[in-house]
Motif scaffolding. Sequence first.
Motif, mmCIF file in Angstrom:
data_model
loop_
_atom_site.group_PDB
_atom_site.id
_atom_site.type_symbol
_atom_site.label_atom_id
_atom_site.label_comp_id
_atom_site.label_asym_id
_atom_site.label_seq_id
_atom_site.Cartn_x
_atom_site.Cartn_y
_atom_site.Cartn_z
ATOM 1 N N GLU A 19 -51.818 -9.301 -17.317
ATOM 2 C CA GLU A 19 -50.387 -9.566 -17.496
ATOM 3 C C GLU A 19 -49.560 -8.363 -17.073
ATOM 4 O OE1 GLU A 19 -49.734 -12.668 -21.099
ATOM 5 O OE2 GLU A 19 -50.488 -10.712 -21.718
ATOM 6 N N ASN A 64 -53.441 -11.017 -27.439
ATOM 7 C CA ASN A 64 -53.026 -9.617 -27.480
ATOM 8 C C ASN A 64 -53.454 -8.958 -28.789
ATOM 9 O OD1 ASN A 64 -51.613 -7.145 -27.207
ATOM 10 N ND2 ASN A 64 -49.931 -8.138 -26.179
ATOM 11 N N LEU A 107 -47.452 -6.017 -27.230
ATOM 12 C CA LEU A 107 -47.385 -6.935 -28.364
ATOM 13 C C LEU A 107 -46.035 -6.813 -29.071
ATOM 14 C CD1 LEU A 107 -48.794 -8.996 -30.183
ATOM 15 C CD2 LEU A 107 -49.715 -7.077 -31.510
ATOM 16 N N ARG A 117 -43.368 -8.479 -26.794
ATOM 17 C CA ARG A 117 -43.418 -9.932 -26.701
ATOM 18 C C ARG A 117 -43.039 -10.584 -28.028
ATOM 19 N NH1 ARG A 117 -49.185 -10.599 -24.449
ATOM 20 N NH2 ARG A 117 -48.325 -12.584 -23.745
ATOM 21 N N SER A 155 -60.270 -10.702 -23.635
ATOM 22 C CA SER A 155 -58.904 -10.643 -24.162
ATOM 23 C C SER A 155 -58.186 -9.381 -23.687
ATOM 24 C CB SER A 155 -58.931 -10.699 -25.690
ATOM 25 O OG SER A 155 -59.623 -9.591 -26.239
ATOM 26 N N THR A 156 -58.918 -8.271 -23.617
ATOM 27 C CA THR A 156 -58.328 -7.027 -23.112
ATOM 28 C C THR A 156 -57.927 -7.173 -21.650
ATOM 29 O OG1 THR A 156 -59.678 -5.724 -24.643
ATOM 30 C CG2 THR A 156 -58.724 -4.559 -22.762
ATOM 31 N N VAL A 189 -54.673 -8.989 -21.170
ATOM 32 C CA VAL A 189 -53.521 -8.105 -21.383
ATOM 33 C C VAL A 189 -53.288 -7.226 -20.157
ATOM 34 C CG1 VAL A 189 -52.621 -6.192 -22.763
ATOM 35 C CG2 VAL A 189 -53.771 -8.115 -23.890
ATOM 36 N N ALA A 240 -51.284 -2.045 -24.834
ATOM 37 C CA ALA A 240 -51.425 -3.355 -25.481
ATOM 38 C C ALA A 240 -50.556 -3.434 -26.739
ATOM 39 C CB ALA A 240 -52.886 -3.626 -25.828
#
Length: 531
Positions: A98, A470, A428, A431, A91-92, A95, A424
């Motif tokens: 992206e 995220n 977040l 977004r 998951s990291t 991020v 991150a």
Amino acid sequence: MSSRQAKQVSMTGMQEIGSPSSKELDDANLARMGKRPVLKRNFGLMSMLGFSCTILITWEGIVVLFLQAYQNGGPAGAIYGYLFVWAGVASTFVVLSELASMAPTSGGQYHWCSMLAPRSTMKLFSYITGWLTVIGWQATYATSCYLCGTLIQGLIVLTNSSYEPKNWHATLIFWAVALFSITINSVGGKLLPRFEGFILILHILGFFAILIPLTYMADHGSAKEVFTEFLNLGGFPSQGLSFFVGMVGCIFAFAGGDAAVHMSEEILNASTAVPTSIMLSVLINGSLGFGMLLAMLFCLGDIEEALGSATGYPFMSIFLQATGSVAGTAVMCSIITTMGITTSVGMLASASRQFWSFARDRGIPGWRIWSQVHGTTAVPIYSVLLTTVVVCLLALINIGSAVAFNDLVAMSISGLYLSYMIVAGLLLYRRCTGGISNARSSDHGLVNVPGSICAWGPFHLPGIAGIAVNTFALIYMTIAVFFSFWPPSWAVTVQTMNFSVVGTFGVIMLSLIYYAVRARHVYNGPIVEIH
């Protein structure tokens, strides 16, 4: 087909084979972020995948750092801790991918922070993030060289029982590894990409060269022991606390996920190739690492004998018990040691490029020197040299105290993960508030720099899925940073105390002092070199 369509098809075909059109497109994207292209784009997708995979070397790291997860967590704790870390790292990396797709620059975290943070806090946040990344990468490179030194000492003990390892021996070997790394990095041209591609082959073949004889020749434990037995050899008040402390070994085995980011200005099709290499590396390394962890746990043999190994590494004793051959064990251990040595080459490249980029934007004392790039090799040789000198000086600490050096290199987790957490968290917020445009970044002038619009790149996880990933990444990183500061046992002594929190925040305080005295007058975030 119209002439315009024919031209587009022609350009697409040229880009696929890595033609000058790909380079021109990358340089144009870099110019939209206000930067001049000064490094040569020698990396392609496969060589960058090799670079990313061999920076992580997760299965090798699991073998070397096996003791930490076993003592605090036991076999079951090691397995479930690894799976949790793998999910958190994935998951990291989503991020980071992206962000790398939005702004593929060597600066990485501090650049992303500057483009996402509010104008009122951008300058200070970006500066702190830059220094956290510097801390993390310098410590990670030092860790790699240090482990190589102690691994070679362990191999000597394995094959020559009369050898008495000394701390200064490890320091000398450390320097030899650093010399090898700087040699490969200083040549420039196609050598580094080709070297990384070759090491990727060794990384995969070496996995099977160890896994097959280990699982075939060793006596196997039961599935019940492996999947249900928890241990708390650190003496913590609860098994849960012991589990999280032991998880740090798995976290470090995935350290350096942003390595490809800092090579963004040296790869073709960076906005897609960097995210692709990052995500493939976590898939490949995670799978290999989990397979090797299971093999180690099923083939433990006499664990008390392994824990008391004179080599200092339990895995060497486990291999010896399995094969019954010193020569065979030496070959297996040599594969892991060789991978550690070659990994230091890539770590020096990433650490020096991040340092160079931060100096380019005037965040480092003496930035005029460290930001120079030599025209013949297109390598920031002064940053490469300084990074090497810094870690070689750090190696002197090991002569006086191996404990102090171990605490110092523990900053690799805290430094890098704190920098990940900052960007991150900002991503977040952006977004969730609709602060990032869905338009292609190529549709605008300056983009993804302070004062301009933020636009998603080609790699983007949209909607609720992106927010969920995220959020989970932030939760995981908070846990990772918090427990990276814990000692390996509840009864703390001078030898077991973890002083990495002192080192991490000590460097931050020194950087803030420099900021107050000098940097606030010269550092304004990423400099727009092209308007």
